[in-house]
Design an enzyme around this catalytic site. Structure first.
Site, PDB file in Angstrom:
ATOM      1  N   TYR A 173      21.476  78.768  52.678  1.00 29.52           N
ATOM      2  CA  TYR A 173      21.070  77.682  51.929  1.00 29.52           C
ATOM      3  C   TYR A 173      19.722  78.545  51.141  1.00 29.52           C
ATOM      4  CZ  TYR A 173      20.122  73.160  49.853  1.00 29.52           C
ATOM      5  OH  TYR A 173      20.070  72.035  49.053  1.00 29.52           O
TER       6      TYR A 173
ATOM      7  N   TYR B 247      23.135  74.644  41.469  1.00 32.09           N
ATOM      8  CA  TYR B 247      22.499  73.876  42.677  1.00 32.09           C
ATOM      9  C   TYR B 247      23.403  72.697  42.805  1.00 32.09           C
ATOM     10  CZ  TYR B 247      19.330  71.230  45.627  1.00 32.09           C
ATOM     11  OH  TYR B 247      18.519  70.565  46.609  1.00 32.09           O
TER      12      TYR B 247
END
Lengths: 389, 326
Positions: free
Chosen positions: A293, A343
């Site tokens: 991440y 995103y």
């Protein structure tokens, strides 16, 4: 009845929308398009889907999605909190449901107009007082209004503790961008980033510069999770779930775990890692590629330590040695990550993990038997190991 | 300048425009024609022959002259009459602008456009434009002044009704920085002018007491009555002994810098940037988030000594801040 989640479920379908800065569509439309694409990718009928899981933050209700896509009856309607920390735990929920027979086919999804709609860090508003709102209010009056500012506290402390320099963060940004350059779905397709560009970019919250921060995206992404047996009969090569976890750690807060003795590590991620390694019987030496991440570059440096790819404090050198690139020890974020692809709150990262197992990445490493995927940093989070069926 | 209530009312009024068409669809005054294309190419310095040389254009993939795609919104522009609408609005967009102008947001700046083209326009095409007010931002502090970003979305279609392209157009409607502020209290007892201020904590059972202490001049931390453990930020139960009984102690204000960040962007109204945000190790053994004042960003050092004080904003809100100490 299974006693662990090892090899009890598989990702059999990936669906995504176009990723953009202005979708011109509702979030519900994006969610439904992604869900529909995941079903078609797997090659099942819409009415075979019997579970839906999404983010607590998602604006598209499960029943709205079900009714719009025509899914029919559902046995599981579930949500996971804590922003990007929810991404892998969506798969965790789905795997538990499939392993126990609660569901046969679960679709997990996330869709947002992250740029044109509600943007991250827009501040608190409204008159309803909740524990969450009071939590944020210890930071908002002091100007700490954005995820970048919250994560910067840990980054500053990490650099202080281990003598790590910004060069390490630059390597994460530049190497991740290299992958996006080859990915037509990425916001930064065919737009390389040089070290000069990186250092010239404006300061956001020290030590973070613009290119240390991920983008804002409009789009949706969904995954279909089913049993390994069913997955074998479907259209795509399955990505077997070898292990999956959700974890928070003592002293956990949402992005502001500032009150632990130590700020330079990610204990919730270490716990998520320990669970998946134990569940799968695998270790860091078995992992061929990773999707870590990357809302902010220091998170990647800290995570290579959390998952045991190097010792504590050595993450900065690990990333500077080219290990995250194709041909390196741990090709990472081969789609361009949150930094340079899009995103979609990390669900797009899981999709890339499944593509790596299929052999379909735009930056496919030669050997890809096991891929590690993590979700949000600084929040209750999760880890996932995908493998060949 | 507006009072907080007037401002709330203004925002409610303008938000009602979101999603509305600005008026009926508008069809181009003239069909797509060579004369206008030539003028546009002259003005832009565009020498591409497929826009202006019939012989070349006929042999091209287009098979004839086409209009430059970027000219799309020029076809449906209203012309000279458009200026009248700023005083006497003739459509919803102008009406929205007028409401903001009358409220003091007199400035207007085009900030950006986005366009997408479905096909080239050909000679004789008739273009129809339908525009909606797509969005109005919350109030933003910009270099030009405080204001609202207004986005309109225009969809262009041909005579057959098929979409040929779309455009998003964004303007900033703002109070120019140079504009004289409400300087004198001429009306006698005039309402206080609205000035953006930092975000205030919502006051609930678990935190209001702490802010009330600050307002009364005391910086405190919560203490468990069961096991005497100190905790910050306050919570309703002790994680050590699970007692829900607590009191608080006033802190000395002495501490050291545990970690920090210098916040440059984004710049929210009501704060002065850059902000030296700090996590402070209080000598009592708990940590507190605050800002370090009277310190250059480059002088921040982990471990430096800090001392707390209570700061009062212009609007009367009090909060604890720190400054370097020896």
């Amino acid at each position: 009845m299974p006693t662990t989640l090892k090899d009890e479920a598989a990702i059999a379908g990936i669906g995504q929308t176009k990723y953009s800065k202005n979708s011109g569509a509702s979030e519900l439309a994006l969610a439904c398009e992604a869900v529909s694409n995941a079903i078609d990718d797997a090659g099942i009928e819409a009415n075979e889907v019997d579970g839906l899981v999404t983010f607590l933050m998602d604006s598209s209700d499960e029943v709205e999605v079900a009714r719009t896509v025509g899914l029919g009856d559902l046995n599981l309607l579930s949500r996971v909190a804590y922003g990007g920390g929810a991404a892998v735990p969506l798969v965790h929920q789905a795997a538990m449901a499939v392993a126990t027979g609660v569901c046969k086919n679960v679709v997990v999804y996330r869709a947002l107009n992250g740029r044109s709609g509600q943007r991250m860090g827009q501040g608190v508003s409204g008159d309803i007082i909740t524990a969450d709102l009071i939590h944020w209010s210890w930071y908002m009056p002091f100007g700490m209004l954005t995820p970048a500012s919250w994560i910067a506290f840990a980054a500053t402390r990490y650099m202080h503790q281990y003598g790590t320099s910004e060069d390490s963060f630059a390597h994460v940004a530049v190497s991740t961008r290299k992958h996006a350059v080859n990915n037509p779905n990425a916001a930064f397709f065919e737009q390389p980033l040089s070290f000069e560009d990186y250092y010239a970019s404006k300061p956001i919250c020290t030590p973070l510069r613009l290119y240390d921060c991920c983008q804002e995206t409009d789009g949706g992404c969904a995954l279909l999770i089913t049993t390994p047996e069913r997955a074998r009969d479907l259209k795509q090569k399955p990505a077997l779930i070898r292990g999956v976890s959700q974890a928070s750690f003592d002293g956990q807060e949402q992005m502001t775990s500032f009150y632990r003795d130590e700020l330079s590590g990610l204990p919730e991620m270490e716990r998520a890692a320990a669970i998946v390694y134990e569940q799968s019987g695998l270790g860091p030496e078995d992992i061929d590629a990773s999707i870590l991440y990357d809302a902010f570059t220091p998170e990647v440096v800290m995570q290579v330590e959390s998952f045991g790819f190097c010792k504590k404090g050595e993450g900065g050198d690990f990333v500077k040695d080219g290990n995250l690139e194709i041909g390196g020890r741990l090709p990472n974020n081969t789609h361009g990550g949150l930094l340079s692809e899009s995103y979609i709150h990390g669900v797009n990262n899981i999709a890339e993990g499944a593509r790596l197992i299929r052999g379909d990445s735009f930056n496919q490493p030669q050997k890809c038997d096991h891929v590690l995927v993590s979700s949000g940093v600084g929040v209750p989070t999760g880890a996932l190991i995908l493998g060949q069926a | 300048m507006l009072t907080a209530d007037q401002k709330k009312e203004l925002e409610a009024t303008i938000q009602q425009f979101v999603g509305k068409p600005i008026g009926p669809a508008a069809t181009s005054r003239d069909a797509v024609n060579e004369a206008m294309i030539l003028q546009w190419c002259d003005a832009m310095g565009d020498t591409n022959p497929v826009y202006q040389d019939r012989a070349v254009a006929e042999k091209s993939v287009h098979g004839g002259i086409v209009a430059p795609p970027m000219m799309l919104d020029a076809w449906t522009m209203q012309g000279w009459d458009m200026h009248k609408g700023y005083d006497e609005p003739t459509n919803e967009e102008q009406r929205l602008h007028k409401i903001l102008t009358d409220a003091g947001y007199t400035g207007v700046l085009g900030t950006n456009t986005e366009q997408e083209f479905d096909r080239y326009l050909r000679i004789g095409d008739e273009v129809t434009a339908e525009t909606i007010i797509e969005g109005i931002s919350e109030e933003k502090a910009t270099g030009a002044g405080i204001g609202y970003f207004i986005t309109t979305k225009t969809t262009f279609s041909d005579a057959a009704g098929a979409q040929v392209g779309w455009m998003n157009f964004r303007v900033l409607k703002f109070i120019p920085k140079e504009a004289p502020q409400a300087a004198s209290d001429s009306g006698g007892g005039a309402a206080e002018a609205y000035v953006p201020a930092r975000i205030k904590p919502p006051m609930g059972h678990d935190n209001a007491w702490w802010w009330n202490e600050v307002a009364a001049g005391r910086i405190t931390v919560q203490r468990c009555k069961g096991c005497q453990q100190l905790r910050h930020p306050p919570r309703p139960m002790c994680p050590g002994c699970r007692s829900m009984e607590w009191d608080s102690i006033e802190i000395s204000g002495r501490g050291t810098l545990h970690t920090f960040t210098v916040i440059h962007y984004p710049q929210f109204p009501g704060y002065e940037f850059p902000i030296c945000a700090a996590l402070v190790d209080l000598e009592e053994g708990v940590r507190m988030v605050s800002d370090v004042m009277d310190c250059k960003p480059e002088d921040l050092k982990i471990g430096m000594k800090l001392k707390a004080y209570i700061h009062e904003d212009d609007d009367g809100f009090k909060l604890p801040l720190f400054r370097p100490s020896e």
